[in-house]
Every structure is written in C-alpha cells, then in structure tokens.
Enzyme design. Structure first.
Site, mmCIF file in Angstrom:
data_model
loop_
_atom_site.group_PDB
_atom_site.id
_atom_site.type_symbol
_atom_site.label_atom_id
_atom_site.label_comp_id
_atom_site.label_asym_id
_atom_site.label_seq_id
_atom_site.Cartn_x
_atom_site.Cartn_y
_atom_site.Cartn_z
ATOM 1 N N HIS A 106 -0.298 -1.451 -4.328
ATOM 2 C CA HIS A 106 0.073 -2.790 -3.877
ATOM 3 C C HIS A 106 -0.874 -3.850 -4.433
ATOM 4 O O HIS A 106 -0.980 -4.937 -3.886
ATOM 5 C CB HIS A 106 0.108 -2.843 -2.342
ATOM 6 C CG HIS A 106 1.131 -1.939 -1.761
ATOM 7 N ND1 HIS A 106 0.813 -0.724 -1.203
ATOM 8 C CD2 HIS A 106 2.477 -2.035 -1.682
ATOM 9 C CE1 HIS A 106 1.922 -0.126 -0.792
ATOM 10 N NE2 HIS A 106 2.942 -0.895 -1.078
ATOM 11 N N HIS A 159 -5.549 0.297 2.561
ATOM 12 C CA HIS A 159 -4.214 -0.125 2.963
ATOM 13 C C HIS A 159 -3.275 1.068 3.119
ATOM 14 O O HIS A 159 -2.751 1.310 4.202
ATOM 15 C CB HIS A 159 -3.653 -1.141 1.959
ATOM 16 C CG HIS A 159 -2.247 -1.545 2.243
ATOM 17 N ND1 HIS A 159 -1.246 -1.481 1.299
ATOM 18 C CD2 HIS A 159 -1.658 -2.027 3.363
ATOM 19 C CE1 HIS A 159 -0.117 -1.903 1.835
ATOM 20 N NE2 HIS A 159 -0.330 -2.239 3.083
#
Length: 173
Positions: free
Chosen positions: A122, A103
């Site tokens: 995250h 990501h």
C-alpha cells in the site's frame, strides 16, 4: 420550641451531616485503595539478547537481513553513514528495524536514495533516519525499531523492540 431545643437540633444536624461526610470519605478512600491494589501493573517484557553482526562488517546503505526477537520476525540491520536517532556504534549510525509493514505485514524494501523502508502493498514509507517514523501510508504506528548495543569488540546485539511487531499480541512469543 425553646432556644435550647433548637440549639440541640442544629447541633444534631451538624453532627449527622459531618458523620455522613466522614463515612463517605472513608468509603471513597477504601474504594480507591482497593482499586490501586487490584489494578494490573505493566508487565516488563524480557527480550532475549541476540548478536546481529559486527560494526566492521557493515557498509553504508547495504542492508543486512536479520531476525529478532525470534526466527519468525524478519528485520534489517543498517549503517546509514551519519548519526541518527537510536543509532549505535562509533558513528552512532547503526540501526535495526522490523521489515514487516505495521499496516498489513507486507515485507519492506530498503531504498538507499532516501534511506527509507518502503511497502509494496500500500506504498507505506518509513524513515530510517528518524527512528522508523512513518512518512506516508496507512499504518497506525511507526515501524518497530530494535534497541541495539555495541560491545568493545564491535559486536552488535539487539536487546528490545520499541513498537509492537506486526501480527502479534506480544513481541516475545
């Protein structure tokens, strides 16, 4: 108009229509053939082989830090304790993954309790027993798994990567 003249006119129309269709077919075939010749072929990446360790030195759920396919690509070598997808070795339980989250590139941490690699950025989670499949998070691809081979002496070699490594246009620089 005589019958004969009408027959000649119909025959001429059929001839011209048939000729037009044939010309269009030849043009289409030429276009397709030229596109096929001009189409780029998929490039095969020649991954370097790299020795990562030996099976006898691995302990279940104790990750070993590695780098593959080059020094700028951190990863982890794991012995999971049961046969898994992409596993090598006598028990088919040795796997290796990139430790860069797909990501945003945060470094991943191994959690032995559920055999996942987790992202502190995250909260992405990747299942090490299922080929690095994303369990949770914002990534648009699964975790890059390294293709491994074990020789007769138990030496473990990396020979490829199944996903694009984070931050790269190509896995091999």
């Amino acid at each position: 108009m005589t019958k004969c003249h009408r027959m000649a006119e119909i025959g001429r129309r059929h001839f011209l229509r048939g000729g037009g269709i044939a010309a269009a077919g030849v043009a289409a075939a030429t276009f397709v053939a030229n596109r096929a010749e001009a189409a780029p072929t998929l490039a095969r990446v020649a991954y370097p082989g790299a020795k990562l360790g030996n099976v006898k030195d691995l302990k279940v759920d104790q990750p070993v830090d590695i780098a593959y396919p080059d020094a700028d690509s951190p990863g982890v070598l794991l012995k999971l304790g049961r046969a898994v997808e992409g596993g090598v070795g006598p028990e088919r339980d040795v796997v290796a993954f990139s430790t860069l989250c797909p990501h945003k590139g945060f470094p991943l941490n191994y959690v032995a309790a559920d055999k996942t690699l987790n992202c502190p950025g995250h909260y992405g989670r990747f299942d090490c027993e299922k080929g690095g499949q994303q369990i949770w998070g914002h990534a648009t691809q699964n975790l890059a798994q390294f293709t491994l081979r074990v020789d007769a002496k138990g030496d473990i070699y990396a020979e490829g990567v199944d996903e694009l490594l984070y931050g790269r246009l190509s896995n091999v620089l």
